[in-house]
Design a protein around this motif. Structure first.
Motif, PDB file in Angstrom:
ATOM      1  N   ASP A 364      35.654  53.546  43.319  1.00 53.58           N
ATOM      2  CA  ASP A 364      35.131  53.598  44.540  1.00 53.58           C
ATOM      3  C   ASP A 364      35.923  52.731  45.653  1.00 53.58           C
ATOM      4  OD1 ASP A 364      32.843  54.761  43.100  1.00 53.58           O
ATOM      5  OD2 ASP A 364      31.697  52.945  42.525  1.00 53.58           O
ATOM      6  N   ALA A 365      36.360  51.675  45.287  1.00 56.89           N
ATOM      7  CA  ALA A 365      36.886  50.763  46.342  1.00 56.89           C
ATOM      8  C   ALA A 365      37.846  49.704  45.512  1.00 56.89           C
ATOM      9  CB  ALA A 365      35.946  49.922  47.162  1.00 56.89           C
ATOM     10  N   VAL A 366      38.816  49.143  46.521  1.00 52.53           N
ATOM     11  CA  VAL A 366      39.533  48.092  45.775  1.00 52.53           C
ATOM     12  C   VAL A 366      39.483  47.175  47.033  1.00 52.53           C
ATOM     13  CG1 VAL A 366      42.123  47.738  45.493  1.00 52.53           C
ATOM     14  CG2 VAL A 366      41.112  50.130  44.761  1.00 52.53           C
ATOM     15  N   THR A 367      39.601  45.835  46.516  1.00 53.80           N
ATOM     16  CA  THR A 367      39.738  44.612  47.235  1.00 53.80           C
ATOM     17  C   THR A 367      40.630  43.656  46.856  1.00 53.80           C
ATOM     18  OG1 THR A 367      37.910  43.499  46.019  1.00 53.80           O
ATOM     19  CG2 THR A 367      37.061  44.962  47.978  1.00 53.80           C
ATOM     20  N   VAL A 368      41.118  42.837  47.469  1.00 52.33           N
ATOM     21  CA  VAL A 368      42.003  41.513  47.333  1.00 52.33           C
ATOM     22  C   VAL A 368      41.201  40.512  47.930  1.00 52.33           C
ATOM     23  CG1 VAL A 368      44.133  40.574  47.611  1.00 52.33           C
ATOM     24  CG2 VAL A 368      43.810  42.953  47.044  1.00 52.33           C
ATOM     25  N   ASP A 369      40.953  39.663  47.308  1.00 51.93           N
ATOM     26  CA  ASP A 369      40.329  38.310  47.644  1.00 51.93           C
ATOM     27  C   ASP A 369      39.048  38.870  48.599  1.00 51.93           C
ATOM     28  OD1 ASP A 369      41.933  36.664  46.454  1.00 51.93           O
ATOM     29  OD2 ASP A 369      43.305  36.757  48.083  1.00 51.93           O
ATOM     30  N   GLY A 370      38.165  39.843  48.197  1.00 46.96           N
ATOM     31  CA  GLY A 370      37.062  40.104  49.043  1.00 46.96           C
ATOM     32  C   GLY A 370      37.448  41.087  50.233  1.00 46.96           C
ATOM     33  N   ALA A 371      38.588  41.377  50.494  1.00 45.01           N
ATOM     34  CA  ALA A 371      38.892  42.183  51.655  1.00 45.01           C
ATOM     35  C   ALA A 371      39.080  43.711  51.238  1.00 45.01           C
ATOM     36  CB  ALA A 371      40.098  41.756  52.343  1.00 45.01           C
ATOM     37  N   ASP A 372      38.232  44.585  51.751  1.00 48.54           N
ATOM     38  CA  ASP A 372      38.522  46.061  51.158  1.00 48.54           C
ATOM     39  C   ASP A 372      39.619  46.627  51.925  1.00 48.54           C
ATOM     40  OD1 ASP A 372      38.156  48.922  50.932  1.00 48.54           O
ATOM     41  OD2 ASP A 372      35.829  48.588  51.270  1.00 48.54           O
ATOM     42  N   LEU A 373      40.430  47.310  50.985  1.00 48.88           N
ATOM     43  CA  LEU A 373      41.643  47.823  51.187  1.00 48.88           C
ATOM     44  C   LEU A 373      41.748  49.243  51.986  1.00 48.88           C
ATOM     45  CD1 LEU A 373      44.248  46.484  48.514  1.00 48.88           C
ATOM     46  CD2 LEU A 373      43.461  45.051  50.737  1.00 48.88           C
ATOM     47  N   GLY A 374      40.567  49.698  51.983  1.00 51.97           N
ATOM     48  CA  GLY A 374      40.431  51.059  52.251  1.00 51.97           C
ATOM     49  C   GLY A 374      40.599  52.086  51.209  1.00 51.97           C
ATOM     50  N   ILE A 375      41.070  51.960  50.180  1.00 55.06           N
ATOM     51  CA  ILE A 375      41.540  52.798  49.191  1.00 55.06           C
ATOM     52  C   ILE A 375      40.054  53.090  48.300  1.00 55.06           C
ATOM     53  CG2 ILE A 375      42.853  52.852  46.813  1.00 55.06           C
ATOM     54  CD1 ILE A 375      44.556  50.718  47.723  1.00 55.06           C
ATOM     55  N   SER A 376      40.046  54.412  48.163  1.00 55.77           N
ATOM     56  CA  SER A 376      38.659  54.997  47.632  1.00 55.77           C
ATOM     57  C   SER A 376      39.064  56.281  47.097  1.00 55.77           C
ATOM     58  CB  SER A 376      37.473  54.926  48.384  1.00 55.77           C
ATOM     59  OG  SER A 376      37.620  55.543  49.673  1.00 55.77           O
ATOM     60  N   SER A 377      38.031  57.018  46.418  1.00 61.21           N
ATOM     61  CA  SER A 377      38.241  58.465  46.193  1.00 61.21           C
ATOM     62  C   SER A 377      39.754  58.844  45.162  1.00 61.21           C
ATOM     63  CB  SER A 377      38.336  59.422  47.417  1.00 61.21           C
ATOM     64  OG  SER A 377      37.193  59.128  48.027  1.00 61.21           O
ATOM     65  N   ARG A 378      39.831  57.745  44.495  1.00 56.50           N
ATOM     66  CA  ARG A 378      40.918  57.728  43.357  1.00 56.50           C
ATOM     67  C   ARG A 378      40.272  58.336  42.028  1.00 56.50           C
ATOM     68  NH1 ARG A 378      42.709  57.460  47.870  1.00 56.50           N
ATOM     69  NH2 ARG A 378      44.416  56.051  48.561  1.00 56.50           N
ATOM     70  N   SER A 379      41.028  58.904  41.402  1.00 57.64           N
ATOM     71  CA  SER A 379      40.708  59.183  39.962  1.00 57.64           C
ATOM     72  C   SER A 379      41.578  58.381  38.997  1.00 57.64           C
ATOM     73  CB  SER A 379      40.837  60.660  39.554  1.00 57.64           C
ATOM     74  OG  SER A 379      40.302  61.490  40.453  1.00 57.64           O
ATOM     75  N   VAL A 380      41.076  57.521  38.108  1.00 52.90           N
ATOM     76  CA  VAL A 380      41.497  56.494  37.212  1.00 52.90           C
ATOM     77  C   VAL A 380      41.667  57.080  35.894  1.00 52.90           C
ATOM     78  CG1 VAL A 380      42.013  54.059  36.876  1.00 52.90           C
ATOM     79  CG2 VAL A 380      41.147  54.762  38.990  1.00 52.90           C
ATOM     80  N   ILE A 381      42.961  56.964  35.185  1.00 51.44           N
ATOM     81  CA  ILE A 381      43.085  57.365  33.878  1.00 51.44           C
ATOM     82  C   ILE A 381      43.097  55.849  33.232  1.00 51.44           C
ATOM     83  CG2 ILE A 381      44.509  58.380  32.150  1.00 51.44           C
ATOM     84  CD1 ILE A 381      45.616  59.994  34.727  1.00 51.44           C
ATOM     85  N   LEU A 382      42.152  55.693  32.283  1.00 45.97           N
ATOM     86  CA  LEU A 382      42.148  54.520  31.633  1.00 45.97           C
ATOM     87  C   LEU A 382      42.761  54.609  30.171  1.00 45.97           C
ATOM     88  CD1 LEU A 382      38.194  53.535  32.442  1.00 45.97           C
ATOM     89  CD2 LEU A 382      40.167  52.786  33.489  1.00 45.97           C
ATOM     90  N   ASP A 383      43.597  53.934  30.110  1.00 44.21           N
ATOM     91  CA  ASP A 383      44.935  54.149  28.698  1.00 44.21           C
ATOM     92  C   ASP A 383      45.224  52.767  28.298  1.00 44.21           C
ATOM     93  OD1 ASP A 383      46.617  55.007  27.198  1.00 44.21           O
ATOM     94  OD2 ASP A 383      48.108  55.751  28.597  1.00 44.21           O
ATOM     95  N   THR A 384      44.757  52.471  27.186  1.00 45.64           N
ATOM     96  CA  THR A 384      45.161  51.320  26.333  1.00 45.64           C
ATOM     97  C   THR A 384      46.700  51.267  25.974  1.00 45.64           C
ATOM     98  OG1 THR A 384      44.424  52.317  24.252  1.00 45.64           O
ATOM     99  CG2 THR A 384      42.701  51.051  25.413  1.00 45.64           C
TER     100      THR A 384
END
Length: 496
Positions: A364-384
């Motif tokens: 949905d979103a990516v933030t650094v120290d609470g600031a939204d970086l405007g990165i969204s609509s990504r598909s994230v593969i979760l891989d141990t």
């Protein structure tokens, strides 16, 4: 000299809705997860970093069904790093010259990737702000020791039923658990990999594909070692981001935390690439825990088989991944449900899987120290089974630009202060999950200065579509992660 070193290096390549947590305690098994420390003598830290990047990029290309980088392309990346080591072209690289340990820091990752944006100006150590924080003292002595030594950090006894300890490989390179296989049952240390769907162990007579010997000092299986072992003539093979294995399909009894699968079907390896076959490989085989629809063996995964046999209620696999930095060794893998003692139940979100094979969640979103970086609509593969966090190069640039003291290293990677206190958070299902600041760093540039600059645990990828991410242990150490094959859903929660 460069060609000789490259041969050594190549030989060392391994590799929404809210949901209530499960309350039933029976038909639930938990195993401790062990962290693996992989060592390869005489490998420079810059080379080790590039191996991690290469593995992550290759793995992402395989999962995304894109063109996979060739061995020649990956070799060129390594040659570039080697030239940088020899010529010392940057202030960051020159810091290695003052460090001359008896064993060059060895570290092996479990994936492959391509490097990021080479057009960016590299960061100069003298211009960086270390952003020191009392909350992050930098790399610990234990972490540095595991960069230098070969070993495994054993996980503690699990706190839940139907669970196994997860042991730590290296400084959080990967995670293993122990299955008992055959009759009489013998322990096999197996890598737990949510990014593939095949289980395999080596068979007697296994050889390295480089033709230089056997498959190392590990535990092997054969008809002589198990009375219930059945070898078929059905061949199989698989290529990971970090290497290849091939062999035959077999069946034998598999005991997982006291639950026995009789005549379970899986694979044996009689030929392995060097990253698996070397003596320094601290695991015997691998257990793939994605959906069996992508199994090269065309068989059920162990968790699916447990559910089919009624030994657990649903084909659920849950991970609490530990980190060496904490010294808690509390990693575990649970089959059949979730261990509520490991996470904040009010933070649990369950998301429909975007794939019918891998575990993929919408970001949905990516933030650094609470600031939204405007990165969204990504598909994230979760891989141990992946060590780093691999993202599109533009996203990697945006993330590091927002972290004080961070920037490109001029060779496709990034650096940041080892003791950064930056809070990078990924939002899934409306909930923001923060990555613990120590997990942002992969390894110190200078092991004599563990609070100086570190290589970043986030790498940029310029080959894959802009919306594809591969989230390995850099992210997964900070969350409770669970998958449900029956419902094709995955869950994330904040750790307690």
């Amino acid at each position: 000299m460069h060609s000789t070193l490259l041969l050594v290096v190549l030989g060392a390549l391994s590799f929404i809705v809210e949901a209530a947590p499960l309350t039933r305690r029976h038909n639930l098994i938990t195993l401790p997860l062990t962290c693996i420390h992989q060592a390869r003598d005489n490998i420079h830290p810059e080379i080790l970093l590039q191996q991690h990047m290469n593995r992550g990029h290759r793995r992402l290309a395989q999962i995304a069904r894109c063109k996979v980088p060739t061995d020649e392309e990956l070799g060129n990346k390594l040659r570039k790093r080697m030239r940088m080591i020899a010529d010392g072209p940057s202030p960051v690289a020159k810091r290695y010259n003052s460090y001359t340990p008896s064993i060059v820091p060895p570290h092996i990752s479990l994936d492959l990737h391509e490097e990021g944006d080479e057009g960016k100006e590299r960061i100069d150590e003298s211009d960086s702000n270390t952003n020191a924080s009392s909350g992050n003292p930098g790399f610990s002595e234990a972490e540095i020791k595991q960069l230098l030594e070969n070993g495994v950090t054993e996980g503690n006894t699990p706190t839940a039923n139907d669970s196994l300890a997860l042991d730590i490989l290296g400084n959080d390179v990967g995670y293993t658990a122990t299955f008992e296989i055959g009759n009489p049952p013998r322990p096999f240390r197996l890598l737990m990999d949510s990014g593939s769907a095949d289980m395999w162990i080596p068979i007697d007579g296994c050889v390295s594909e480089d033709g230089l010997g056997s498959c190392g000092n590990r535990t092997f299986i054969s008809e002589d070692k198990s009375s219930t072992f059945n070898l078929t003539n059905e061949a199989w093979n698989i290529t990971y981001g970090s290497g290849r294995v091939s062999g035959f399909k077999v069946s034998d009894d598999v005991n997982i935390a006291g639950l026995t699968l009789t005549g379970h079907r899986f694979g044996v390896a009689n030929n392995e690439s060097s990253n698996f076959s070397g003596d320094s490989a601290k695991f015997d085989g691998l257990v793939g825990l994605a959906l069996s629809s992508i199994s090269n063996q065309d068989v059920l995964t162990p968790v699916e088989a447990l559910a089919k046999e009624g030994l657990i209620d649903e084909a659920i696999t849950s991970y609490k991944i530990s980190r060496l930095f904490d010294g808690l060794n509390d990693g575990e893998i649970t089959f059949g449900g979730l261990d509520e003692s490991k996470f904040d139940t009010t933070s649990l979100v369950t998301i429909d899987n975007l794939s019918d094979g891998f575990w993929i969640a919408p970001l949905d979103a990516v933030t650094v120290d609470g600031a939204d970086l405007g990165i969204s609509s990504r598909s994230v593969i979760l891989d141990t089974g992946t060590t780093l966090l691999i993202v599109p190069v533009n996203d990697a640039n945006a993330i590091h630009k927002a972290i004080e003291g961070a920037g490109p290293d001029g060779h496709g990677g990034f650096v940041l202060p080892c003791n950064t206190n930056a809070s990078l958070a990924l939002t899934f299902g409306g909930t923001a999950f923060s990555i613990a600041s120590p997990d942002l760093a992969f390894a110190p540039i200078d092991l004599n200065d563990p609070t100086g600059l570190c290589h970043s645990g986030i790498a940029g990828n310029n080959r894959i579509a802009h919306n594809k991410w591969l989230a390995g242990d850099t992210f997964l150490k900070s969350v409770y992660f669970s998958t449900n094959v029956n419902k094709n859903q995955l869950s994330l929660a904040k750790l307690t």
